[in-house]
Design a protein around this motif. Sequence first.
Motif, short mmCIF file in Angstrom:
data_model
loop_
_atom_site.label_atom_id
_atom_site.label_comp_id
_atom_site.label_asym_id
_atom_site.label_seq_id
_atom_site.Cartn_x
_atom_site.Cartn_y
_atom_site.Cartn_z
N SER A 225 0.81 -1.36 0.06
CA SER A 225 -0.01 0.11 -0.11
C SER A 225 0.64 1.37 0.10
O SER A 225 0.46 2.31 -0.72
CB SER A 225 -0.95 0.12 1.00
OG SER A 225 -0.53 -0.05 2.08
N PRO A 226 2.20 1.32 0.83
CA PRO A 226 2.81 2.68 0.74
C PRO A 226 3.29 2.78 -0.88
O PRO A 226 3.60 3.95 -1.29
CB PRO A 226 3.83 2.48 1.81
CG PRO A 226 3.17 1.59 2.68
CD PRO A 226 2.50 0.50 2.02
N THR A 227 3.82 1.65 -1.39
CA THR A 227 4.32 1.85 -2.72
C THR A 227 3.43 2.32 -3.58
O THR A 227 3.72 2.89 -4.67
CB THR A 227 5.01 0.36 -3.00
OG1 THR A 227 5.90 0.20 -2.08
CG2 THR A 227 5.94 0.66 -4.30
N ILE A 228 2.15 1.45 -3.42
CA ILE A 228 1.16 1.99 -4.48
C ILE A 228 0.90 3.43 -4.52
O ILE A 228 0.48 4.12 -5.43
CB ILE A 228 -0.07 1.14 -4.15
CG1 ILE A 228 -0.18 -0.47 -4.45
CG2 ILE A 228 -1.55 1.49 -4.64
CD1 ILE A 228 -0.90 -1.26 -4.02
N LEU A 229 0.89 3.97 -3.17
CA LEU A 229 0.47 5.42 -3.10
C LEU A 229 1.49 6.32 -3.68
O LEU A 229 1.38 7.12 -4.57
CB LEU A 229 0.42 5.73 -1.62
CG LEU A 229 0.63 7.21 -1.17
CD1 LEU A 229 -0.76 7.91 -1.66
CD2 LEU A 229 0.84 7.59 0.38
N PHE A 230 2.73 5.73 -3.69
CA PHE A 230 4.05 6.39 -4.29
C PHE A 230 4.17 6.36 -5.66
O PHE A 230 4.08 7.49 -6.18
CB PHE A 230 5.28 5.98 -3.62
CG PHE A 230 6.78 6.57 -4.24
CD1 PHE A 230 6.73 8.14 -3.82
CD2 PHE A 230 7.37 5.95 -4.95
CE1 PHE A 230 7.84 8.42 -4.22
CE2 PHE A 230 8.64 6.72 -5.33
CZ PHE A 230 8.68 7.76 -4.95
N VAL A 231 3.55 5.39 -6.28
CA VAL A 231 3.64 5.03 -7.65
C VAL A 231 2.52 6.05 -8.18
O VAL A 231 2.72 6.39 -9.32
CB VAL A 231 3.66 3.66 -7.88
CG1 VAL A 231 3.43 3.47 -9.48
CG2 VAL A 231 4.81 2.74 -7.62
N THR A 232 1.53 5.75 -7.48
CA THR A 232 0.20 6.67 -8.05
C THR A 232 0.41 8.05 -8.00
O THR A 232 0.31 8.95 -9.09
CB THR A 232 -1.05 6.42 -6.94
OG1 THR A 232 -1.41 4.77 -7.10
CG2 THR A 232 -2.26 6.99 -7.63
N ILE A 233 1.09 8.63 -6.97
CA ILE A 233 1.42 9.99 -7.31
C ILE A 233 2.37 10.33 -8.14
O ILE A 233 2.61 11.47 -9.12
CB ILE A 233 1.96 10.41 -5.78
CG1 ILE A 233 1.17 10.36 -4.67
CG2 ILE A 233 2.61 12.14 -5.81
CD1 ILE A 233 1.48 10.70 -3.28
N LEU A 234 3.52 9.42 -8.33
CA LEU A 234 4.38 9.74 -9.54
C LEU A 234 3.80 9.50 -10.78
O LEU A 234 3.98 10.36 -11.71
CB LEU A 234 5.48 8.42 -9.40
CG LEU A 234 6.59 8.86 -8.33
CD1 LEU A 234 7.59 7.69 -8.37
CD2 LEU A 234 7.37 10.19 -8.28
N SER A 235 2.98 8.48 -11.03
CA SER A 235 2.04 8.62 -12.17
C SER A 235 1.19 9.61 -12.36
O SER A 235 1.12 10.07 -13.77
CB SER A 235 1.39 6.99 -12.28
OG SER A 235 2.23 6.17 -12.04
N LEU A 236 0.50 9.98 -11.69
CA LEU A 236 -0.15 11.23 -11.57
C LEU A 236 0.74 12.49 -11.86
O LEU A 236 0.23 13.09 -12.92
CB LEU A 236 -0.89 11.80 -10.39
CG LEU A 236 -1.95 12.84 -10.15
CD1 LEU A 236 -3.16 12.59 -11.33
CD2 LEU A 236 -2.66 13.12 -9.13
N ILE A 237 1.77 12.73 -11.35
CA ILE A 237 2.63 13.91 -11.96
C ILE A 237 3.16 13.77 -13.35
O ILE A 237 3.26 14.65 -14.19
CB ILE A 237 3.81 13.91 -10.96
CG1 ILE A 237 3.35 14.13 -9.72
CG2 ILE A 237 4.73 14.79 -11.49
CD1 ILE A 237 4.19 14.45 -8.45
N SER A 238 3.38 12.26 -13.68
CA SER A 238 4.05 12.12 -14.92
C SER A 238 2.81 12.38 -16.16
O SER A 238 3.02 12.74 -17.14
CB SER A 238 4.47 10.56 -15.03
OG SER A 238 5.40 10.41 -14.37
N SER A 239 1.61 12.03 -15.53
CA SER A 239 0.42 12.19 -16.49
C SER A 239 0.47 13.83 -17.10
O SER A 239 -0.23 14.16 -18.19
CB SER A 239 -0.85 11.76 -16.13
OG SER A 239 -1.46 12.61 -14.81
#
Length: 308
Positions: A225-239
């Motif tokens: 779950s912490p990694t999913i949060l981090f990856v989601t934030i990074l992916s949102l910024i990349s979008s």
Amino acid sequence: MNIVRNIKEKRSKGKVGKGSRKLRIREKLNSMLWLAPSFLGVSIFYIVPFGVILYYSMIDSPLRRNFVFLDNFKALFRNDAFQAAAKNTISFSVVAVPLAVILALLLALLLEARIPLKSQFRTFFLSPLMVPVASIVLIWRVLFDYNGAINEVLAYFDIGKIDWIQSQYNQVVIAVLYLWKTLGYNMILFMAALSNIPRELLEVADVEGASPINKFFSIKLRYLSPTILFVTILSLISSFKVFREIYLLTGSYPVGRLYMLQHFMNNIFRNLDYQRLASAAIVMAVAMVIIIAILFVAENYFGKDVEG
């Protein structure tokens, strides 16, 4: 004698209390001294510019500087270009970001298993990280141009050519480009998180006869779950950064669903419309803070039982 002894003890305690108080004050001052350079840097590059943007969003002109409060925001939300850009950006992020997270997690789980050519498979998804943006755009032009490779394949099956960049499928083309760029990095993050899951829990689950699906949802997903949060934030910024690729493919005014918020802000910046630009920046910042706060709340709820 007892009275004198009590008085001496009280005086000694008072001295100790004063000494500990001075020590705490000295430690706080030392902490503030060490934090001062970082706070100064954050203030100069983040806090002060944000205050300037907030100020520009509430005046009518940099020259007249009349305070208009929320009038700029009202005009922004009534602007057709802003509405179209916001709609396109939201629709792209809602589809592309979950795909970037889910597909990367599935790839990490696949690479965790024993499969042939594992290193080559991993290298294939990491290679886009080493390719410059201009080269990526060139590859996509070769693939999705009206006379490109994709249409040549379609023509082989007697399917008419599609002008991908100008058609209703143009956002799909950019979504594929976005996923191709981000999946490799997200996959590596998930692989690192999977390797940190306690092996004892998985072994106990195997002994108890748990299925792979049960192990994933009951153990792995909670620790991830912490990694999913981090990856989601990074992916949102990349979008939000796909503006570079779209700009190189289509210019400042792309057709239809490719007109993103970054295009809107870039165009009004070129027109020196500081009030509208500042208002749009504030709206985007508030939206990002709200989304990230929701993600933190969700991660705290689903991952609270594995903390510590």
